[in-house]
Design a protein around this motif. Structure first.
Motif, PDB file in Angstrom:
ATOM      1  N   LYS A 355       1.038  -1.110   0.048  1.00  0.00           N
ATOM      2  CA  LYS A 355       0.219  -0.017   0.140  1.00  0.00           C
ATOM      3  C   LYS A 355       0.756   1.193  -0.061  1.00  0.00           C
ATOM      4  N   ASP A 356       2.274   1.293   0.041  1.00  0.00           N
ATOM      5  CA  ASP A 356       2.986   2.435   0.212  1.00  0.00           C
ATOM      6  C   ASP A 356       4.025   2.150  -1.155  1.00  0.00           C
ATOM      7  N   SER A 357       5.215   1.903  -0.948  1.00  0.00           N
ATOM      8  CA  SER A 357       6.503   1.879  -1.802  1.00  0.00           C
ATOM      9  C   SER A 357       6.918   0.495  -1.799  1.00  0.00           C
ATOM     10  N   THR A 358       7.642   0.120  -3.259  1.00  0.00           N
ATOM     11  CA  THR A 358       8.576  -0.976  -3.164  1.00  0.00           C
ATOM     12  C   THR A 358       9.763  -0.668  -3.552  1.00  0.00           C
ATOM     13  N   LEU A 359      10.672  -1.250  -2.894  1.00  0.00           N
ATOM     14  CA  LEU A 359      12.274  -0.956  -3.047  1.00  0.00           C
ATOM     15  C   LEU A 359      12.665  -2.141  -3.318  1.00  0.00           C
ATOM     16  N   GLY A 360      13.071  -2.790  -4.352  1.00  0.00           N
ATOM     17  CA  GLY A 360      13.472  -4.076  -4.745  1.00  0.00           C
ATOM     18  C   GLY A 360      12.805  -4.871  -5.716  1.00  0.00           C
ATOM     19  N   MET A 361      11.918  -5.858  -5.492  1.00  0.00           N
ATOM     20  CA  MET A 361      11.409  -6.759  -6.434  1.00  0.00           C
ATOM     21  C   MET A 361      10.046  -7.237  -5.759  1.00  0.00           C
ATOM     22  N   HIS A 362       8.934  -6.905  -6.425  1.00  0.00           N
ATOM     23  CA  HIS A 362       7.627  -7.173  -6.022  1.00  0.00           C
ATOM     24  C   HIS A 362       6.928  -8.198  -6.951  1.00  0.00           C
ATOM     25  N   VAL A 363       6.651  -9.372  -6.615  1.00  0.00           N
ATOM     26  CA  VAL A 363       6.255 -10.371  -7.785  1.00  0.00           C
ATOM     27  C   VAL A 363       4.676 -10.918  -7.189  1.00  0.00           C
ATOM     28  N   GLY A 364       3.878 -10.947  -8.086  1.00  0.00           N
ATOM     29  CA  GLY A 364       2.418 -11.679  -7.792  1.00  0.00           C
ATOM     30  C   GLY A 364       2.233 -12.654  -8.973  1.00  0.00           C
ATOM     31  N   GLY A 365       1.957 -13.681  -8.718  1.00  0.00           N
ATOM     32  CA  GLY A 365       1.595 -14.720  -9.610  1.00  0.00           C
ATOM     33  C   GLY A 365       0.511 -14.378 -10.689  1.00  0.00           C
ATOM     34  N   ILE A 366      -0.472 -13.548 -10.032  1.00  0.00           N
ATOM     35  CA  ILE A 366      -1.480 -13.134 -11.006  1.00  0.00           C
ATOM     36  C   ILE A 366      -1.511 -11.574 -10.848  1.00  0.00           C
ATOM     37  N   VAL A 367      -1.433 -11.043  -9.532  1.00  0.00           N
ATOM     38  CA  VAL A 367      -1.546  -9.555  -9.644  1.00  0.00           C
ATOM     39  C   VAL A 367      -0.476  -9.145  -8.662  1.00  0.00           C
ATOM     40  N   SER A 368       0.223  -7.875  -9.127  1.00  0.00           N
ATOM     41  CA  SER A 368       1.297  -7.074  -8.358  1.00  0.00           C
ATOM     42  C   SER A 368       0.808  -5.820  -8.306  1.00  0.00           C
ATOM     43  N   MET A 369       0.372  -5.352  -6.878  1.00  0.00           N
ATOM     44  CA  MET A 369       0.140  -3.935  -6.900  1.00  0.00           C
ATOM     45  C   MET A 369       0.824  -3.139  -5.700  1.00  0.00           C
ATOM     46  N   THR A 370       1.205  -1.933  -6.289  1.00  0.00           N
ATOM     47  CA  THR A 370       1.917  -0.981  -5.278  1.00  0.00           C
ATOM     48  C   THR A 370       1.027   0.357  -5.420  1.00  0.00           C
ATOM     49  N   ARG A 371       0.654   0.812  -4.070  1.00  0.00           N
ATOM     50  CA  ARG A 371      -0.299   1.982  -4.210  1.00  0.00           C
ATOM     51  C   ARG A 371       0.848   3.174  -4.241  1.00  0.00           C
ATOM     52  N   LYS A 372       2.109   3.281  -4.235  1.00  0.00           N
ATOM     53  CA  LYS A 372       2.746   4.416  -4.587  1.00  0.00           C
ATOM     54  C   LYS A 372       3.973   4.042  -5.359  1.00  0.00           C
ATOM     55  N   ASN A 373       5.138   4.114  -4.854  1.00  0.00           N
ATOM     56  CA  ASN A 373       6.486   3.991  -5.838  1.00  0.00           C
ATOM     57  C   ASN A 373       7.057   2.582  -6.001  1.00  0.00           C
ATOM     58  N   VAL A 374       7.393   2.229  -6.980  1.00  0.00           N
ATOM     59  CA  VAL A 374       8.092   0.894  -7.136  1.00  0.00           C
ATOM     60  C   VAL A 374       9.476   1.407  -7.706  1.00  0.00           C
ATOM     61  N   TYR A 375      10.670   1.009  -7.079  1.00  0.00           N
ATOM     62  CA  TYR A 375      11.911   1.194  -7.201  1.00  0.00           C
ATOM     63  C   TYR A 375      12.697  -0.282  -7.323  1.00  0.00           C
ATOM     64  N   GLY A 376      12.654  -0.553  -8.759  1.00  0.00           N
ATOM     65  CA  GLY A 376      13.179  -1.788  -8.759  1.00  0.00           C
ATOM     66  C   GLY A 376      12.482  -2.618  -9.846  1.00  0.00           C
ATOM     67  N   LEU A 377      11.875  -3.776  -9.555  1.00  0.00           N
ATOM     68  CA  LEU A 377      11.332  -4.568 -10.553  1.00  0.00           C
ATOM     69  C   LEU A 377       9.996  -5.135  -9.901  1.00  0.00           C
ATOM     70  N   GLN A 378       9.022  -4.917 -10.702  1.00  0.00           N
ATOM     71  CA  GLN A 378       7.478  -5.413 -10.301  1.00  0.00           C
ATOM     72  C   GLN A 378       6.993  -6.221 -11.509  1.00  0.00           C
ATOM     73  N   ILE A 379       6.401  -7.527 -11.037  1.00  0.00           N
ATOM     74  CA  ILE A 379       5.867  -8.495 -12.009  1.00  0.00           C
ATOM     75  C   ILE A 379       4.835  -9.113 -11.429  1.00  0.00           C
ATOM     76  N   GLY A 380       3.923  -9.054 -12.373  1.00  0.00           N
ATOM     77  CA  GLY A 380       2.451  -9.599 -12.334  1.00  0.00           C
ATOM     78  C   GLY A 380       2.220 -10.597 -13.308  1.00  0.00           C
ATOM     79  N   GLY A 381       1.678 -11.707 -12.998  1.00  0.00           N
ATOM     80  CA  GLY A 381       1.435 -12.771 -14.248  1.00  0.00           C
ATOM     81  C   GLY A 381       0.301 -12.304 -15.277  1.00  0.00           C
ATOM     82  N   ILE A 382      -0.702 -11.523 -14.481  1.00  0.00           N
ATOM     83  CA  ILE A 382      -1.735 -10.837 -15.167  1.00  0.00           C
ATOM     84  C   ILE A 382      -1.819  -9.518 -15.282  1.00  0.00           C
ATOM     85  N   LEU A 383      -1.516  -8.914 -14.108  1.00  0.00           N
ATOM     86  CA  LEU A 383      -1.756  -7.437 -13.854  1.00  0.00           C
ATOM     87  C   LEU A 383      -0.385  -6.823 -12.709  1.00  0.00           C
TER      88      LEU A 383
END
Length: 639
Positions: A355-383
């Protein structure tokens, strides 16, 4: 087997209870340098707590807030500073990792409890007995009873809650009465009361009025308020965590660090109902764990719930729910629901939320959601979605969304960015953004609602409000883009280059052409017809591109493919390539007269001859091609 498991649990609980008994002084021994002059006592306390990185708790009725304090010290302990501010009439004690309690100094008048050797066996036995502490807790201003106030014996970690009318009952060993009992209610100042252990009553009745802080912020709230990040606000947590557990955690409003916690369910653990007040080095949860946080490792068979931060490794068979920040490595079999920042690697089998920010790697098998900033890699299988900015790479199988991108956004179908893109946006079907500074590539279309600085490449359609760069697609459009380069079948810029033309060349005296694009590059389409009906030559169709006028707005270069269509046989017969170097002479603002030579080349025709011999200045034949130089003249209407 069952007895072995129960014995193991008992040993773990025993170890924890022993490890939890300690006396903390690191806050009182903390050294600071501070100076203030004639400030109210309450403001002075705020300055000391801010400088020392902790919070004060106290009963406001024992402190004179009108008192003005002046102090100037260097490299002095917090305890010494408090003694200079309050004198010896008060006592100071650290509670948990973040609080210092200010209370009236208490001295026994009959015998010192510390010297138990002076007591008779009967007196020592009396010290071990529990004495009921009963009474009512009311609001100081309204006089009404207060529900869910925690009455807390810190020595034994025992507590109770007041009922709906404010009444309570807590059994306290006689020997701990002079250590103090805490009364803590959300929205009220903490109060600690000490009792004389020498009285021989069968019970102690004590009614107390708590002072609300409705009109200003409590010292406790400044430091530990969850600010809407309490996991108990989630319906799932409310369903499985007893409300009493959450009330106790909120009202105590303090955390302590322990070595180990073992939990079956939130109300059945070696922490009892106090799990939400402990930060654990090691936390093992059979079904569902509930704690203030983790500084080490936490493993849960089903779900891990942490009110505050997680630092280290967290593994949940189904889910991890964290109210504060996550720093380290986190895996949830189905989901991670992090209500603040993630710093490290977070993997959710189906759904991953920060719900805030991600610094690094954020992975969701179907959905990956970050409410604020992503610093790095965000992966969602669908979204993959980031409500604010992505600084790095966002990757999903179907759909990406971000407020803005600084890096790369890749999607199998669609990528969408509400604001700025600095880098590359790549999608199998479509891309959308407000501003782009870089490249936008899609299989079907790209849309930019404001400005593009860079490149747009689409299989079918590119659109931008303002284009500054290169557009490649079957159709390209921009409201502003006269200095850009569109490459495709058709391009239109509202402020670009548009003209209609009538021309004469070596094949036809009747040619009509349309030009559209920018001054730097445009497309043209030409139709010609032979009214004299020469054999094998009836109509001519042409498509090509050109560069707007340069060298004093007088020189124009064009190149394209020209084809002949034979009406009688209903087919195209011959094609050739033409390059023209034209001189342009403006006639007012609307008309331009152009004239100049053309270089023409035809390859792979059957009989090595043209359908007829056109007028030319020069002709050159090879085995299967012909080159000739001719000329054309035209009148263009600019609009």
């Amino acid at each position: 087997m069952k007895s072995y498991i129960l014995s193991s649990i008992f040993v773990l609980i025993l170890i924890q209870n022993v490890s939890g008994v300690n006396t903390r002084r690191d806050l009182l021994d903390r050294i600071i340098t501070i100076e203030f002059k004639k400030v109210p006592l309450e403001d002075a306390l705020d300055k000391v707590s801010e400088k020392g990185g902790f919070s004060f708790s106290y009963n406001p009725s024992i402190i004179d807030f009108n008192q003005l304090i002046s102090l100037k010290v260097q490299n002095t302990t917090i305890e010494q500073i408090l003694l200079e501010m309050f004198g010896s009439a008060y006592d100071f004690k650290q509670v948990g990792d973040t609080h210092i309690i200010i209370r009236d100094a208490f001295s026994l008048t009959i015998r010192p409890m510390e010297d138990k050797r002076r007591l008779t066996p009967q007196q020592q036995a009396r010290l071990k007995e529990d004495i009921p502490l009963v009474g009512q807790v009311v609001d100081e201003k309204t006089g009404k009873g207060i529900e869910n106030v925690v009455i807390y014996d810190e020595q034994r970690k025992m507590l109770t809650l007041t009922d709906s009318l404010g009444y309570y009952k807590l059994d306290v060993p006689v020997e701990y009465l002079n250590k103090g009992v805490y009364f803590r209610g959300r929205g009220y100042y903490d109060t600690m009361v000490q009792f004389d252990p020498d009285k021989e009553e069968k019970f102690i009745k004590y009614n107390i009025a708590l002072t609300p802080y409705n009109n200003f912020t409590s010292p406790v709230d400044n430091d530990l308020a969850l600010n809407g990040s309490n996991p108990y606000t989630l319906g799932f947590v409310q369903r499985f965590v007893p409300k009493k557990v959450d009330i106790i955690s909120n009202n105590l409003d303090q955390t302590e660090t322990r070595v180990f916690q073992f939990t079956l369910v939130p109300f059945l653990s070696n922490a009892n109902f106090l799990g939400g007040s402990y930060v654990n080095k090691v936390s093992l949860n059979t079904f569902m764990g509930y704690s203030a946080g983790v500084e080490g490792i936490e493993i849960g068979g089903l779900v891990n719930i942490n009110r505050y931060k997680v630092t280290g490794v967290q593994i949940g068979g189904l889910a991890n729910i964290v109210g504060g920040n996550v720093k380290g490595f986190q895996i949830g079999g189905i989901t991670n629901y992090n209500m603040n920042k993630v710093d490290g690697l977070s993997v959710g089998g189906i759904f991953n939320m920060a719900k805030d920010s991600t610094l690094g790697m954020h992975v969701g098998g179907i959905v990956s959601m970050t409410r604020k900033n992503v610093y790095g890699l965000q992966i969602g299988g669908i979204l993959a979605a980031a409500k604010t900015n992505v600084h790095g790479m966002q990757l999903s199988g179907i759909y990406n969304y971000a407020e803005s991108i600084n890096g790369m956004q890749v999607s199998g179908i669609t990528s969408s960015t509400k604001e700025n893109i600095n880098g590359m946006q790549l999608a199998g079907i479509s891309n959308y953004g407000k501003n782009i500074n870089g490249a936008q590539v899609s299989g079907i279309f790209n849309i930019v609602s404001d400005t593009t600085k860079g490149t747009q490449i689409a299989g079918i359609y590119n659109r931008s409000e303002e284009m500054n760069g290169l557009q490649i697609g079957l159709v390209n459009y921009a409201k502003k883009g006269n200095n850009s380069i569109p490459i495709g079948l058709f391009s239109w810029y509202d402020d670009g280059y548009h003209s209609a033309e009538y021309s004469v060349d070596e094949f036809s005296f009747v040619n009509f052409a349309f030009r559209s694009g920018s001054k730097r590059f445009y497309n043209y389409y030409q139709f010609g017809y032979q009214f004299n009906q020469r054999e094998n030559l009836n109509e001519g169709l042409s498509f090509g591109g050109g560069v707007g006028t340069f060298i004093g707005n007088r020189i124009n270069i064009e190149g394209g493919i020209h084809s002949f269509y034979q009406i009688e046989e209903d087919q195209f017969t011959d094609s050739y390539v033409r390059v023209a170097l034209m001189y342009a002479q403006p006639i007012g603002k609307t008309f331009t007269f152009v004239i100049g030579p053309t270089a023409n080349y035809q390859l792979n025709f059957d009989d090595n001859t043209l359908p007829f011999d056109p007028p030319s200045f020069y002709t050159y034949h090879t085995n299967n091609s012909i080159l000739w130089i001719s000329a054309k003249a035209a009148l263009r209407i600019n609009f």
